[in-house]
Design a protein around this motif. Structure first.
Motif, short mmCIF file in Angstrom:
data_model
loop_
_atom_site.label_atom_id
_atom_site.label_comp_id
_atom_site.label_asym_id
_atom_site.label_seq_id
_atom_site.Cartn_x
_atom_site.Cartn_y
_atom_site.Cartn_z
N GLY A 66 9.48 -1.02 4.94
CA GLY A 66 10.03 -0.59 3.65
C GLY A 66 10.58 0.81 3.72
O GLY A 66 11.74 1.05 3.40
N LEU A 67 9.73 1.76 4.17
CA LEU A 67 10.18 3.14 4.29
C LEU A 67 9.32 3.89 5.30
O LEU A 67 8.16 3.55 5.55
CB LEU A 67 10.18 3.85 2.94
CG LEU A 67 8.84 3.95 2.18
CD1 LEU A 67 8.16 5.28 2.47
CD2 LEU A 67 9.08 3.78 0.69
N SER A 68 9.92 4.93 5.85
CA SER A 68 9.25 5.79 6.81
C SER A 68 9.31 7.23 6.33
O SER A 68 10.35 7.69 5.84
CB SER A 68 9.92 5.66 8.19
OG SER A 68 9.35 6.58 9.11
N ASN A 69 8.17 7.94 6.46
CA ASN A 69 8.07 9.33 6.00
C ASN A 69 7.50 10.16 7.15
O ASN A 69 6.37 9.93 7.58
CB ASN A 69 7.13 9.38 4.78
CG ASN A 69 7.09 10.74 4.13
OD1 ASN A 69 8.11 11.41 4.03
ND2 ASN A 69 5.91 11.13 3.65
N ALA A 70 8.29 11.10 7.66
CA ALA A 70 7.87 11.82 8.86
C ALA A 70 8.20 13.30 8.79
O ALA A 70 9.00 13.74 7.96
CB ALA A 70 8.54 11.21 10.08
N LEU A 82 6.64 -2.55 -3.80
CA LEU A 82 7.06 -2.74 -2.41
C LEU A 82 6.61 -4.13 -2.00
O LEU A 82 5.40 -4.40 -1.92
CB LEU A 82 6.45 -1.67 -1.50
CG LEU A 82 7.18 -0.32 -1.50
CD1 LEU A 82 6.67 0.55 -2.64
CD2 LEU A 82 6.99 0.40 -0.16
N HIS A 83 7.57 -4.97 -1.72
CA HIS A 83 7.27 -6.39 -1.56
C HIS A 83 8.03 -6.98 -0.38
O HIS A 83 9.24 -6.77 -0.23
CB HIS A 83 7.66 -7.12 -2.85
CG HIS A 83 7.73 -8.60 -2.73
ND1 HIS A 83 6.61 -9.40 -2.63
CD2 HIS A 83 8.79 -9.45 -2.70
CE1 HIS A 83 6.98 -10.67 -2.54
NE2 HIS A 83 8.30 -10.72 -2.57
N ASN A 84 7.29 -7.70 0.48
CA ASN A 84 7.89 -8.51 1.53
C ASN A 84 8.75 -7.69 2.51
O ASN A 84 9.81 -8.13 2.95
CB ASN A 84 8.73 -9.64 0.93
CG ASN A 84 8.98 -10.76 1.92
OD1 ASN A 84 8.09 -11.12 2.69
ND2 ASN A 84 10.18 -11.30 1.93
N ASN A 85 8.24 -6.53 2.89
CA ASN A 85 8.90 -5.73 3.93
C ASN A 85 8.17 -5.98 5.26
O ASN A 85 6.96 -6.25 5.28
CB ASN A 85 8.86 -4.26 3.55
CG ASN A 85 9.58 -3.99 2.24
OD1 ASN A 85 10.79 -4.03 2.16
ND2 ASN A 85 8.80 -3.75 1.18
N ILE A 86 8.89 -5.84 6.40
CA ILE A 86 8.35 -6.24 7.70
C ILE A 86 8.59 -5.14 8.74
O ILE A 86 9.68 -4.56 8.79
CB ILE A 86 9.00 -7.54 8.19
CG1 ILE A 86 8.82 -8.66 7.16
CG2 ILE A 86 8.43 -7.98 9.52
CD1 ILE A 86 9.61 -9.92 7.49
N SER A 87 7.57 -4.90 9.55
CA SER A 87 7.71 -3.98 10.66
C SER A 87 7.30 -4.64 11.97
O SER A 87 6.29 -5.36 12.02
CB SER A 87 6.83 -2.74 10.43
OG SER A 87 6.76 -1.95 11.60
N GLY A 88 8.07 -4.35 13.04
CA GLY A 88 7.73 -4.91 14.34
C GLY A 88 6.55 -4.23 14.99
O GLY A 88 5.92 -4.79 15.90
N ASN A 89 6.17 -3.02 14.53
CA ASN A 89 5.06 -2.31 15.14
C ASN A 89 4.05 -1.86 14.09
O ASN A 89 3.00 -2.44 13.94
CB ASN A 89 5.58 -1.12 15.95
CG ASN A 89 4.50 -0.47 16.81
OD1 ASN A 89 3.33 -0.51 16.49
ND2 ASN A 89 4.91 0.14 17.93
N SER A 90 4.37 -0.82 13.32
CA SER A 90 3.39 -0.23 12.40
C SER A 90 3.96 -0.13 10.99
O SER A 90 5.12 0.26 10.81
CB SER A 90 3.00 1.16 12.91
OG SER A 90 2.04 1.75 12.06
N ALA A 91 3.14 -0.49 10.03
CA ALA A 91 3.44 -0.32 8.61
C ALA A 91 4.57 -1.21 8.10
O ALA A 91 5.74 -0.84 8.12
CB ALA A 91 3.76 1.14 8.29
N GLY A 92 4.18 -2.38 7.63
CA GLY A 92 5.17 -3.25 7.00
C GLY A 92 5.75 -2.63 5.74
O GLY A 92 6.95 -2.72 5.49
N GLY A 93 4.90 -1.95 4.94
CA GLY A 93 5.38 -1.33 3.71
C GLY A 93 5.83 0.10 3.91
O GLY A 93 7.02 0.41 3.87
N ILE A 94 4.85 1.02 4.15
CA ILE A 94 5.14 2.46 4.26
C ILE A 94 4.47 3.04 5.50
O ILE A 94 3.25 2.90 5.69
CB ILE A 94 4.64 3.22 3.02
CG1 ILE A 94 5.22 2.62 1.73
CG2 ILE A 94 5.00 4.70 3.11
CD1 ILE A 94 4.61 3.19 0.47
N TYR A 95 5.24 3.75 6.28
CA TYR A 95 4.73 4.48 7.44
C TYR A 95 4.84 5.97 7.15
O TYR A 95 5.92 6.47 6.79
CB TYR A 95 5.55 4.15 8.68
CG TYR A 95 5.14 4.89 9.93
CD1 TYR A 95 3.99 4.53 10.64
CD2 TYR A 95 5.91 5.96 10.41
CE1 TYR A 95 3.61 5.21 11.79
CE2 TYR A 95 5.54 6.64 11.56
CZ TYR A 95 4.40 6.27 12.24
OH TYR A 95 4.03 6.94 13.40
#
Length: 375
Positions: A66-70, A82-95
């Motif tokens: 969904g989103l990344s915050n760094a 935040l609905h039905n978001n997908i990540s290949g590694n870490s945090a489907g919703g928010i990283y």
């Protein structure tokens, strides 16, 4: 709407270098990145505020579907989904991987049905990241570890009046996973019906403040004076219960009703649904995002019939007798006989009491008449 965009970083939006973005009443949908931040990426002291918006169906190959915050980034999310978001590694919703100077704040929001192949189905915190989540719902997210939230690498999470339920991990931490150096503080919250291979609702060391309910008694809940067992959430799951985002109601006999710490919500006016739903209804605040309010049937009496007076009697006009004039008969005309034409009239006899007359009728009829006068 921000939709159907693709990028290496920040599929929909990339905010960096102290940039400031405000997102209100918006849809971020079906964007993708080949690295981090499928919906958007916030980094290098950028700030993003999201209100009344939906972030859904976005995907990232590595971090933050969904989103990344760094890198000292700051994100505040209010009354959003935040609905039905997908990540290949870490945090489907928010990283969130911000370091000590960045933060992530989530208020009155729902994260559901997000998926990660490794950790943090809904939220993953790494490298001194910090999270404050209040009056929110984390539901039906999936990952290997920490399907609801994973707190790792000296990160910290304060979870207040939040419902975390029905999340599923294939390894550890169906609901919350505190990974060695992380710090998790749980306040007035519910962890229930989360599943994993080892523990279920939570894994690791949890600091409990006030009262919380950990359904399966993981994380030493009962030994720390916390409630355990069935919280009696509505079996219907997420529902749009009059608020702007979906929530999960408490049933009327839920043990989570009126057992929280009021002092911990002195700065919170409403439950997750917002205005019209006070955060404290009853003697004490309820646990979780939803404040139970019984439906009180109002006896509405049948309205009394409205008296409609009969129309005022208006008498007919007073009868005034009209004199009908007396019928004066038309006088019958007196018959005056017409003398017949006669001829040959003669007087034949005269006495003291009578006169005798005689004549001959011209039609040859011979008649005799006598007139008698009485004396």
């Amino acid at each position: 709407q921000i939709t159907l965009n693709k990028s290496h970083i920040g599929g929909g939006i990339w905010n960096a270098n102290y940039g400031t973005i405000t997102i209100i009443d918006s849809l971020i949908d079906n964007n993708s990145s080949t690295a981090a931040g499928g919906g958007f990426n916030n980094t290098d002291s950028g700030e993003i505020t999201i209100t009344n918006s939906t972030i859904r169906n976005n995907g990232a190959a590595t971090y933050g579907g969904g989103l990344s915050n760094a890198n000292a980034g700051k994100i505040t999310i209010r009354s959003s989904i935040l609905h039905n978001n997908i990540s290949g590694n870490s945090a489907g919703g928010i990283y969130s991987n911000t370091g000590a100077t960045g933060d992530l704040t989530i208020i009155d929001s729902t994260l559901n049905d997000n998926r990660s192949n490794y950790d943090g189905g809904a939220i993953a915190l790494h490298n001194d990241a910090s999270l404050t989540i209040i009056n929110s719902t984390i539901y039906n997210n999936t990952a290997k570890n920490g399907a609801g939230i994973i707190v790792a690498s000296s990160s910290s999470a304060t979870i207040k009046n939040t419902t975390i339920t029905q999340n599923s991990a294939t390894s550890r931490g169906g609901g919350v996973y505190e990974n060695t150096s992380g710090v998790v503080t749980l306040i007035n919250s519910i962890l229930a019906i989360n599943v994993d291979t080892y523990n279920g609702d939570c894994y690791g060391d949890i600091t409990f403040v006030g009262m919380n309910l950990i359904a399966d008694d993981t994380c030493d809940a009962s030994s720390n004076g916390q409630l355990t067992g069935d919280p009696k959430l509505d079996a219907g799951g997420l529902q749009l219960n009059t608020g702007s985002v979906p929530t999960i109601p408490l049933l009327s006999d839920s043990p989570a009703i009126d057992v929280g710490s009021n002092s911990q919500v002195s700065d919170i006016s409403y439950d997750q649904r917002g205005v019209g739903f006070p955060r404290i209804f009853g003697a004490q605040v309820d646990l979780g995002a939803y404040e139970y309010q019984p439906i009180i049937a109002t006896n509405t009496p049948s309205p009394s019939p409205t008296f409609t007076p009969s129309p005022t009697f208006t008498p007919s006009a007073t009868y005034t007798a009209t004199h009908t004039p007396t019928n004066t008969p038309t006088p019958v005309p007196t018959f005056t006989p017409q003398p017949l034409p006669v001829s040959g009239f003669t007087t034949t006899t005269v006495t003291d009491s009578s006169v005798g007359l005689s004549w001959i009728d011209p039609s040859a009829f011979e008649l005799q008449y006598r007139l008698t006068r009485s004396t």
